[in-house]
Design an enzyme around this catalytic site. Structure first.
Site, PDB file in Angstrom:
ATOM      1  CB  SER A   1      -0.941   0.012   1.212  1.00 26.60           C
ATOM      2  OG  SER A   1      -0.204  -0.136   2.419  1.00 26.60           O
TER       3      SER A   1
ATOM      4  CG  ASP B   1      -3.985   5.306   7.010  1.00 18.73           C
ATOM      5  OD1 ASP B   1      -2.808   5.044   7.337  1.00 18.73           O
ATOM      6  OD2 ASP B   1      -4.528   4.829   5.997  1.00 18.73           O
TER       7      ASP B   1
ATOM      8  CG  HIS C   1      -1.030   3.645   4.741  1.00 20.35           C
ATOM      9  ND1 HIS C   1      -2.312   3.234   5.020  1.00 20.35           N
ATOM     10  CD2 HIS C   1      -0.417   2.605   4.130  1.00 20.35           C
ATOM     11  CE1 HIS C   1      -2.477   1.993   4.588  1.00 20.35           C
ATOM     12  NE2 HIS C   1      -1.339   1.588   4.050  1.00 20.35           N
TER      13      HIS C   1
END
Length: 383
Positions: A45, A345, A348
């Site tokens: 991600s 978040d 991340h």
């Protein structure tokens, strides 16, 4: 959802039009040393630019709704796990590309668009939640093995359109970017927490984990090399124990030393593996740059104000303690000073964190956060 899809599709098409206005110009510029012809992206991600948007299933991690993308041009949630751009975007821009390579799954339905993207800027296969192991978050991402399968398909279509010699020449000059392993370590750590094992048993399990992960990693790199890759940019695993989600396990919000130690051990093994591969593959042609995300994160957290951070522990978007007890959704709480937060978040980095990371990996002094060369030197290397 319809508006989001349209906006994302428009952004992808615009990027393709910009980078492919003249494939010949792109190739000439690369040959002149201006930049590599393409960048091919593999991992999780931290690099995903939207592949997960195309995966079915309720368990797929997604970043396709607000407040993701709040600082992206047009405030569009593109599927990047960020308030704006991510590390892949900033590295692509540093290397001279107008934007990050588009997600493979947005291109796969059209052979023409896939080859056009591959030739004029590259393709991203990265997927949120992906790991080296197929079993890591199985069914909810594109694991590394599948990413390689997609690249094999990409190359076969390139060969069909361009011929073998032209395709191999382009791949030899391109940069192959990797960032993977964090999810495998997270899954392992969670599983181990549920078992009451002795220190000796845990040590054996960790050694087995490293051996299996590095075997898979090495096999992936060697397969890419066999397919024509020659320039490898690798980002190691950062301070996993210091992300907001990990800090929740400590009453005072401190980092998880055990998780950081797990990441550090993996990074040491990764460095040894890459050095060994470089020695074996030197004659056919192989060069790499290993970026120390762990070391950069440690230095940043030791003196956060030096880079303008006022919060290195909490999530900017989320809810509850440290902003990490609830996900970043349209009903989440969002901080106003996003550039002063290390994390967007629960796991991340913020857009600014991604920018600073890319800057350090691209052209900082070799030996500081990259070895044996930095990403800029890698991009400009002629084999």
């Amino acid at each position: 959802m319809v508006g989001y899809r349209s906006a994302m599709a428009a952004g992808t098409v615009l990027c393709l039009l910009v980078v492919s206005s003249s494939v010949q110009v792109s190739m000439v510029a690369a040959a002149a040393g201006a930049r590599p012809p393409a960048m091919f992206v593999f991992g999780d991600s931290t690099l995903d630019v939207g592949n997960n948007n195309y995966l079915p299933g309720p368990g797929v991690p997604r970043a396709n709704q607000p407040f993701y993308g709040i600082d992206f041009p047009g405030a569009v949630a593109t599927g990047r796990f960020s308030n704006g751009y991510n590390i892949a975007d900033y590295l692509a821009k540093s290397m001279g590309f107008p934007c990050s390579p588009p997600p493979y799954l947005s291109l796969a339905p059209s052979t023409g668009r896939l080859v056009q993207a591959a030739v004029s800027g590259g393709v991203s296969y990265a997927s949120g939640g992906a790991g080296i192991f197929d079993s890591t978050n199985a069914g909810n991402n594109i694991p590394l093995s599948k990413q390689l399968e997609y690249f094999r398909s990409t190359k076969s279509q390139m060969v069909a359109k361009l011929g073998s010699r032209a395709a191999n020449l382009l791949l030899a000059k391109s940069v192959f970017l990797f960032s993977v392993g964090s999810n495998d370590l997270f899954v392992f750590a969670v599983a181990e927490q549920k078992q009451n094992k002795s220190a000796a048993e845990l040590k054996r399990d960790v050694a087995t984990l490293y051996a299996s992960l590095l075997s898979g990693y090495s096999a992936a790199v060697q397969e890419l090399h066999a397919l024509g890759a020659r320039k490898l940019a690798v980002i190691n695993v950062g301070l996993l124990g210091c992300v907001p989600a990990a800090r929740l396990n400590d009453a005072a919000g401190a980092c998880s030393g055990a998780l950081n130690q797990l990441a550090s051990g993996f990074d040491d093994a990764l460095a040894s593996m890459l050095a060994g591969l470089a020695a074996r593959l030197r004659r056919p042609g192989f060069v790499y740059s290993l970026a120390d995300y762990y070391g950069l994160s440690a230095a940043t957290f030791d003196d956060p104000r030096a880079v303008g951070y006022t919060d290195i522990a909490g999530a900017c978007c989320g809810g509850g303690r440290l902003g990490a007890e609830a996900p970043c959704l349209p009903n989440a709480t969002v901080c106003a000073n996003r550039d002063q937060h290390a994390f967007w978040d629960a796991v991340h980095p913020s857009q600014r964190g991604a920018m600073l990371t890319a800057q350090n990996f691209y052209d900082s002094r070799p030996g500081r956060y990259t070895a044996p060369i930095n990403f800029k030197q890698l991009a400009l290397t002629s084999l």
